[in-house]
Design a protein around this motif. Structure first.
Motif, short mmCIF file in Angstrom:
data_model
loop_
_atom_site.label_atom_id
_atom_site.label_comp_id
_atom_site.label_asym_id
_atom_site.label_seq_id
_atom_site.Cartn_x
_atom_site.Cartn_y
_atom_site.Cartn_z
N ARG A 55 -9.31 -17.95 6.42
CA ARG A 55 -8.93 -17.47 5.11
C ARG A 55 -9.27 -16.10 4.77
N ILE A 56 -8.37 -15.52 4.25
CA ILE A 56 -8.56 -14.10 3.94
C ILE A 56 -9.41 -13.93 2.58
N ASN A 57 -10.74 -13.09 2.41
CA ASN A 57 -11.42 -13.25 1.14
C ASN A 57 -10.74 -12.32 0.21
N ALA A 58 -10.08 -12.76 -0.49
CA ALA A 58 -9.20 -11.61 -1.57
C ALA A 58 -10.23 -10.77 -2.41
N GLN A 59 -11.36 -11.35 -2.75
CA GLN A 59 -12.38 -10.32 -3.25
C GLN A 59 -12.84 -9.15 -2.74
N LYS A 60 -12.90 -9.35 -1.08
CA LYS A 60 -13.40 -8.25 -0.36
C LYS A 60 -12.16 -7.55 0.28
N THR A 61 -10.95 -7.86 -0.12
CA THR A 61 -9.79 -7.08 0.57
C THR A 61 -9.48 -6.14 -0.78
N LYS A 62 -9.27 -4.72 -0.30
CA LYS A 62 -9.03 -3.82 -1.12
C LYS A 62 -7.50 -3.11 -0.74
N THR A 63 -6.78 -2.43 -1.71
CA THR A 63 -5.51 -1.78 -1.21
C THR A 63 -5.88 -0.22 -1.56
N MET A 64 -5.33 0.94 -1.02
CA MET A 64 -5.25 2.03 -1.42
C MET A 64 -4.04 3.00 -0.78
N THR A 65 -3.70 3.80 -1.69
CA THR A 65 -2.63 4.94 -1.21
C THR A 65 -3.25 6.25 -0.56
N VAL A 66 -2.71 6.69 0.40
CA VAL A 66 -3.46 8.04 0.78
C VAL A 66 -2.52 8.78 0.77
N GLY A 67 -2.63 10.01 0.13
CA GLY A 67 -1.54 11.27 0.22
C GLY A 67 -1.60 11.69 -1.39
N LYS A 68 -0.64 12.54 -1.67
CA LYS A 68 -0.67 13.44 -2.61
C LYS A 68 -0.01 12.54 -3.89
N GLY A 69 1.01 11.90 -3.49
CA GLY A 69 1.52 10.86 -4.31
C GLY A 69 1.03 9.43 -4.57
N GLN A 70 0.42 9.15 -5.60
CA GLN A 70 -0.33 7.94 -5.95
C GLN A 70 0.68 7.22 -6.77
N GLU A 71 0.77 5.75 -6.39
CA GLU A 71 1.45 4.75 -7.19
C GLU A 71 0.70 3.32 -6.94
N ALA A 72 0.95 2.42 -8.02
CA ALA A 72 0.40 1.37 -8.31
C ALA A 72 1.11 0.39 -7.13
N LEU A 73 0.18 -0.48 -6.43
CA LEU A 73 0.76 -1.01 -5.29
C LEU A 73 1.08 -2.51 -5.65
N ASP A 74 0.22 -3.07 -6.41
CA ASP A 74 0.35 -4.56 -6.72
C ASP A 74 0.56 -5.32 -5.65
N ILE A 75 -0.11 -5.45 -4.64
CA ILE A 75 -0.01 -6.15 -3.46
C ILE A 75 -1.00 -7.56 -3.66
N ARG A 76 -0.26 -8.86 -3.41
CA ARG A 76 -0.75 -9.89 -3.80
C ARG A 76 -1.15 -10.67 -2.52
N LEU A 77 -2.17 -11.53 -2.56
CA LEU A 77 -2.88 -12.07 -1.29
C LEU A 77 -2.95 -13.80 -1.99
N GLY A 78 -1.83 -14.72 -1.60
CA GLY A 78 -1.89 -15.97 -2.18
C GLY A 78 -1.92 -16.26 -3.48
N GLY A 79 -1.18 -15.41 -4.16
CA GLY A 79 -0.85 -15.27 -5.57
C GLY A 79 -1.75 -14.28 -6.34
N GLU A 80 -2.86 -14.10 -5.68
CA GLU A 80 -3.81 -13.16 -6.45
C GLU A 80 -3.57 -11.72 -5.89
N GLU A 81 -3.57 -10.98 -7.12
CA GLU A 81 -3.44 -9.63 -6.86
C GLU A 81 -4.64 -8.84 -6.46
N LEU A 82 -4.54 -8.06 -5.34
CA LEU A 82 -5.67 -7.42 -4.72
C LEU A 82 -6.08 -5.95 -5.49
N GLU A 83 -7.40 -5.85 -5.64
CA GLU A 83 -7.74 -4.50 -6.45
C GLU A 83 -7.42 -3.38 -5.59
#
Length: 282
Positions: A55-83
């Motif tokens: 099982r992947i721990n959603a609390q320890k899993t993060k998302t990030m964009t790298v580059g000049k253009g930043q956007e909201a990712l809204d990636i979900r893991l098992g129905g829970e949105e990742l920070e």
């Protein structure tokens, strides 16, 4: 990971090869060109993990964009949105969304300053020889500062800050302050510090260049160094790159990339070349 991503079409292209993940022990970094692709990769890894009872721990899993253009990712893991974060510590280095090394350098300097401060009683103790103090300095402080420094892309401002920090340490070990008005070169000579901290980073960087260039073309560091990244350049002046630093280092050694490639083939010869380049790098 092989089960989940072996035939995945998501990821980024480097030199014509698809790269969608980086792995070290139990640390996994998924890489994609868009948030749709990143969600697909996340779903595949999550599904394969559950099949094996993991099982992947959603609390320890993060998302990030790298580059000049930043956007909201809204990636979900098992129905829970990742920070989504703007910076993340990965394998001891700080990765930031602007792809610069400045924050990582500041973080390393802060950690090294904290280590130096813990030994403050030793620096002040006049019964301990300067030679012993320098051995402790080289053993406990310098490694903390230089961890991962061979991969830093240094700007002039970064070099200035590092040199300022280093001199404050050396003066403290010597029991001096700026008010004593003693030149930095004198303090360095008395402590046997022929290379500045920036010189050390340059040498580590050149040794790492040799190590990567001797790697096979299928290795990830070699792919990153030689491969062409798909995409378009943004308008305006581009950020300084690691290879820009390398070109500056080689220029100080009075050689170009082509000449360096030939010398790098002989590992021991290249290491001697780098170590003997103190005068050229100063």
């Amino acid at each position: 990971m092989n089960m989940a991503l072996n035939n995945a079409e998501e990821g980024i292209l480097i030199g014509g090869r698809r790269l969608n993940n980086l792995r070290f022990a139990d640390d996994i970094d998924l890489v994609a060109e868009s948030k749709v692709q990143l969600q697909e990769l996340t779903n595949k890894v999550d599904s394969s993990s559950k099949r094996l009872g993991l099982r992947i721990n959603a609390q320890k899993t993060k998302t990030m964009t790298v580059g000049k253009g930043q956007e909201a990712l809204d990636i979900r893991l098992g129905g829970e949105e990742l920070e989504q974060v703007t910076e993340f510590a990965y394998l001891g280095g700080l990765i930031t969304e602007d792809a610069r090394c400045t924050k990582d350098i500041k973080r390393r300097s802060t950690l090294a300053c904290a280590m130096f401060g813990k030994l403050n009683k030793i620096w002040k103790d006049k019964s301990i020889s300067t030679r012993t103090k320098m051995k402790l300095y080289e053993t406990f402080v310098i490694p903390v500062l230089l961890y991962g420094s061979e991969c830093w892309c240094l700007r002039r401002e970064d070099e200035r800050r590092l040199l300022t920090t280093e001199m404050s340490w050396l003066r403290r070990i010597k029991g001096r302050s700026k008010r004593d008005r003693i030149r930095n070169e004198v303090t360095r000579r008395e402590l046997g510090q022929t290379d500045t901290i920036v010189d050390r980073i340059r040498k580590k960087r050149l040794k790492w260049l040799g190590h990567v260039m001797r790697m096979g073309n299928d290795r990830l560091p070699s792919m990153a160094l030689h491969g062409y990244v798909e995409g378009t350049r943004s308008r305006g002046r581009q950020q300084k790159t690691w290879m820009d630093n390398i070109r500056e280092d080689l220029e100080r050694m009075k050689m170009n990339i082509a000449e360096a490639k030939e010398q790098i083939k002989d590992r021991e010869f290249w290491r001697r070349q780098v170590e003997d380049s103190s005068l050229a790098l100063a």
